[in-house]
Design a protein around this motif. Sequence first.
Motif, PDB file in Angstrom:
ATOM      1  N   GLU A  28       0.855  -1.183   0.000  1.00 18.48           N
ATOM      2  CA  GLU A  28       0.000   0.000   0.000  1.00 18.48           C
ATOM      3  C   GLU A  28       0.892   1.235   0.000  1.00 18.48           C
ATOM      4  O   GLU A  28       1.810   1.338   0.827  1.00 18.48           O
ATOM      5  CB  GLU A  28      -0.908  -0.001   1.226  1.00 18.48           C
ATOM      6  CG  GLU A  28      -1.945   1.110   1.223  1.00 18.48           C
ATOM      7  CD  GLU A  28      -2.932   0.980   2.357  1.00 18.48           C
ATOM      8  OE1 GLU A  28      -3.920   1.752   2.364  1.00 18.48           O
ATOM      9  OE2 GLU A  28      -2.742   0.113   3.243  1.00 18.48           O
TER      10      GLU A  28
ATOM     11  N   ALA B 130      -2.458   3.735  -3.814  1.00 13.73           N
ATOM     12  CA  ALA B 130      -2.444   2.484  -4.572  1.00 13.73           C
ATOM     13  C   ALA B 130      -2.374   1.319  -3.606  1.00 13.73           C
ATOM     14  O   ALA B 130      -1.722   1.399  -2.559  1.00 13.73           O
ATOM     15  CB  ALA B 130      -1.247   2.440  -5.518  1.00 13.73           C
ATOM     16  N   TYR B 131      -3.074   0.250  -3.956  1.00 13.54           N
ATOM     17  CA  TYR B 131      -3.069  -0.977  -3.153  1.00 13.54           C
ATOM     18  C   TYR B 131      -2.872  -2.147  -4.101  1.00 13.54           C
ATOM     19  O   TYR B 131      -3.631  -2.313  -5.061  1.00 13.54           O
ATOM     20  CB  TYR B 131      -4.382  -1.123  -2.383  1.00 13.54           C
ATOM     21  CG  TYR B 131      -4.376  -2.244  -1.375  1.00 13.54           C
ATOM     22  CD1 TYR B 131      -4.059  -2.020  -0.041  1.00 13.54           C
ATOM     23  CD2 TYR B 131      -4.709  -3.545  -1.761  1.00 13.54           C
ATOM     24  CE1 TYR B 131      -4.060  -3.045   0.886  1.00 13.54           C
ATOM     25  CE2 TYR B 131      -4.711  -4.582  -0.835  1.00 13.54           C
ATOM     26  CZ  TYR B 131      -4.388  -4.330   0.488  1.00 13.54           C
ATOM     27  OH  TYR B 131      -4.385  -5.351   1.399  1.00 13.54           O
ATOM     28  N   ASN B 132      -1.832  -2.955  -3.856  1.00 10.13           N
ATOM     29  CA  ASN B 132      -1.506  -4.078  -4.728  1.00 10.13           C
ATOM     30  C   ASN B 132      -1.463  -5.380  -3.937  1.00 10.13           C
ATOM     31  O   ASN B 132      -0.686  -5.505  -2.986  1.00 10.13           O
ATOM     32  CB  ASN B 132      -0.138  -3.862  -5.401  1.00 10.13           C
ATOM     33  CG  ASN B 132      -0.160  -2.725  -6.385  1.00 10.13           C
ATOM     34  OD1 ASN B 132      -0.872  -2.761  -7.377  1.00 10.13           O
ATOM     35  ND2 ASN B 132       0.612  -1.680  -6.106  1.00 10.13           N
ATOM     36  N   HIS B 133      -2.327  -6.310  -4.308  1.00 13.83           N
ATOM     37  CA  HIS B 133      -2.310  -7.653  -3.720  1.00 13.83           C
ATOM     38  C   HIS B 133      -1.225  -8.457  -4.438  1.00 13.83           C
ATOM     39  O   HIS B 133      -1.231  -8.575  -5.669  1.00 13.83           O
ATOM     40  CB  HIS B 133      -3.686  -8.305  -3.890  1.00 13.83           C
ATOM     41  CG  HIS B 133      -3.759  -9.693  -3.352  1.00 13.83           C
ATOM     42  ND1 HIS B 133      -4.804 -10.544  -3.633  1.00 13.83           N
ATOM     43  CD2 HIS B 133      -2.920 -10.395  -2.543  1.00 13.83           C
ATOM     44  CE1 HIS B 133      -4.598 -11.700  -3.036  1.00 13.83           C
ATOM     45  NE2 HIS B 133      -3.463 -11.633  -2.374  1.00 13.83           N
TER      46      HIS B 133
ATOM     47  N   LYS C 158      -3.946  -8.326  -7.947  1.00 14.36           N
ATOM     48  CA  LYS C 158      -4.967  -7.326  -8.200  1.00 14.36           C
ATOM     49  C   LYS C 158      -4.465  -5.978  -7.709  1.00 14.36           C
ATOM     50  O   LYS C 158      -3.811  -5.896  -6.675  1.00 14.36           O
ATOM     51  CB  LYS C 158      -6.268  -7.699  -7.474  1.00 14.36           C
ATOM     52  CG  LYS C 158      -7.412  -6.730  -7.644  1.00 14.36           C
ATOM     53  CD  LYS C 158      -7.992  -6.742  -9.049  1.00 14.36           C
ATOM     54  CE  LYS C 158      -9.222  -5.869  -9.153  1.00 14.36           C
ATOM     55  NZ  LYS C 158      -9.788  -5.821 -10.514  1.00 14.36           N
ATOM     56  N   SER C 159      -4.771  -4.908  -8.464  1.00 11.72           N
ATOM     57  CA  SER C 159      -4.316  -3.569  -8.096  1.00 11.72           C
ATOM     58  C   SER C 159      -5.485  -2.591  -8.062  1.00 11.72           C
ATOM     59  O   SER C 159      -6.445  -2.715  -8.841  1.00 11.72           O
ATOM     60  CB  SER C 159      -3.263  -3.063  -9.091  1.00 11.72           C
ATOM     61  OG  SER C 159      -2.121  -3.886  -9.075  1.00 11.72           O
ATOM     62  N   TYR C 160      -5.382  -1.621  -7.161  1.00 12.70           N
ATOM     63  CA  TYR C 160      -6.379  -0.561  -7.040  1.00 12.70           C
ATOM     64  C   TYR C 160      -5.646   0.773  -6.979  1.00 12.70           C
ATOM     65  O   TYR C 160      -4.660   0.924  -6.239  1.00 12.70           O
ATOM     66  CB  TYR C 160      -7.210  -0.724  -5.761  1.00 12.70           C
ATOM     67  CG  TYR C 160      -7.905  -2.060  -5.635  1.00 12.70           C
ATOM     68  CD1 TYR C 160      -9.211  -2.231  -6.074  1.00 12.70           C
ATOM     69  CD2 TYR C 160      -7.247  -3.154  -5.069  1.00 12.70           C
ATOM     70  CE1 TYR C 160      -9.853  -3.453  -5.952  1.00 12.70           C
ATOM     71  CE2 TYR C 160      -7.877  -4.386  -4.947  1.00 12.70           C
ATOM     72  CZ  TYR C 160      -9.173  -4.529  -5.388  1.00 12.70           C
ATOM     73  OH  TYR C 160      -9.808  -5.741  -5.270  1.00 12.70           O
ATOM     74  N   TYR C 161      -6.113   1.747  -7.758  1.00 10.44           N
ATOM     75  CA  TYR C 161      -5.514   3.087  -7.767  1.00 10.44           C
ATOM     76  C   TYR C 161      -6.618   4.113  -7.523  1.00 10.44           C
ATOM     77  O   TYR C 161      -7.695   4.028  -8.115  1.00 10.44           O
ATOM     78  CB  TYR C 161      -4.814   3.357  -9.102  1.00 10.44           C
ATOM     79  CG  TYR C 161      -3.722   2.359  -9.410  1.00 10.44           C
ATOM     80  CD1 TYR C 161      -2.452   2.498  -8.863  1.00 10.44           C
ATOM     81  CD2 TYR C 161      -3.977   1.270 -10.252  1.00 10.44           C
ATOM     82  CE1 TYR C 161      -1.448   1.581  -9.139  1.00 10.44           C
ATOM     83  CE2 TYR C 161      -2.981   0.347 -10.534  1.00 10.44           C
ATOM     84  CZ  TYR C 161      -1.722   0.507  -9.973  1.00 10.44           C
ATOM     85  OH  TYR C 161      -0.736  -0.406 -10.237  1.00 10.44           O
ATOM     86  N   ASN C 162      -6.342   5.066  -6.652  1.00  8.50           N
ATOM     87  CA  ASN C 162      -7.387   5.993  -6.221  1.00  8.50           C
ATOM     88  C   ASN C 162      -6.882   7.432  -6.170  1.00  8.50           C
ATOM     89  O   ASN C 162      -5.735   7.689  -5.793  1.00  8.50           O
ATOM     90  CB  ASN C 162      -7.888   5.613  -4.818  1.00  8.50           C
ATOM     91  CG  ASN C 162      -8.269   4.150  -4.720  1.00  8.50           C
ATOM     92  OD1 ASN C 162      -9.209   3.707  -5.372  1.00  8.50           O
ATOM     93  ND2 ASN C 162      -7.530   3.403  -3.921  1.00  8.50           N
TER      94      ASN C 162
ATOM     95  N   GLU D 144     -10.659   6.305   0.613  1.00  9.82           N
ATOM     96  CA  GLU D 144     -10.717   4.925   0.115  1.00  9.82           C
ATOM     97  C   GLU D 144     -10.191   3.985   1.195  1.00  9.82           C
ATOM     98  O   GLU D 144      -9.292   4.307   1.950  1.00  9.82           O
ATOM     99  CB  GLU D 144      -9.841   4.787  -1.141  1.00  9.82           C
ATOM    100  CG  GLU D 144     -10.231   5.699  -2.303  1.00  9.82           C
ATOM    101  CD  GLU D 144     -11.403   5.163  -3.098  1.00  9.82           C
ATOM    102  OE1 GLU D 144     -11.786   4.004  -2.887  1.00  9.82           O
ATOM    103  OE2 GLU D 144     -11.931   5.912  -3.942  1.00  9.82           O
TER     104      GLU D 144
END
Length: 373
Positions: A287, A312-315, A343-347, A372
């Motif tokens: 993170e 950003a959060y990356n599994h 899996k990745s999340y960008y905010n 977020e």
Amino acid sequence: MLQLMPGVQTSGEGSTGFYVRGGAVDQNLMLLDHSTVYNPSHLFGFFSIFNGATVQNLEMYKSGIPSNYGGRLSSVTKVTTRSGNDQVIKGQAGLGAVAANFVIEGPLKKNKSSFLIAARRTYVDLFARGLRELDLVKKDLNYFFYDLNINLDYKLSQRDRLLVRTYYGKDDFDHSKASFSNTIAWRNKTGSLTWQHTRNLLFSDLSIHASGYDMGLGANISTYAFNMKSAINDVGITYQFNLPIRRHDLGWGFDYTRHSVRPNNVNAASDNVAFDLGEALKLKADEASFFISDRVTWTDHLEMNIGLRISAYNHRGPFTRYTVDDHFQVLDTVSYGKSKRVKSYYNFEPRVAFRYSLTLSSLLKISNDKTEQ
């Protein structure tokens, strides 16, 4: 004190958890110095893990959350512990109805470095043991908690300061009788090493921090045994800057955290036969965020705070993804190797807040935050 603030409701009598404007308990970020605290309570919620003798400052944001905080939806609470006395050694002790505590502090080198050590322990288990020996209580019921704070400060120069903050706390509950026993235990661990530097008007704060929380639940009923363990451990770094220029107070920086999660690992046995419940699950994630903000003082009464947080959060692997049908039969599996992205999340998280002072004791605030979790 936090539970009495407007917009905050308790999660029940005798509990340190709270809800902020409809959010869940786990949507509140709790920070001890720079480290995340995942369970801020002792004695099933009757005691806070924050030792009042060590607290220097407490900040809570229910809205208008600055951009340097993120990862939770509802609120941010940061507890900052204090430095020890750098002139003389002194201490204090207290004896309460269920717990005892002591604090000792003093200089390692006068005007240069200091230490602070604070500890607490409950003695409910000692009372229960004495009552059982007197046959006044039949049930074998034991509970205790303890915690320890150790703070070290060192002045490297007039512009540089080094801070060490550590915390360790444990709760242990055990209930036993002839054919049944039940145990619950949980621990919090936090630590940080911070370098603070001042140069002209520029202030910087570099912190390497870590935190951990684990909980175990076990039960034995006749010949059947059951245990479940969960844990989360974080290691991270935060580097932030602050620069006041005329009516502006600029802030910027970044943070990074590596999460290691072990959720609900279960084992069970009956008559010395162990049940195969599958391989213990371990999850990894990264993170990170970059943030920038500007607090502008327009007039003696009007102030604006505007900021942006990019997170950003990356599994990460190793991880195995299972595809199942309506009857939970495995149709396919996809395996990810070590450090492979699952899996990745960008905010983008913009923040803006206005504050207008009406009198010395009253003000109006309006804000809009995007957060977020």
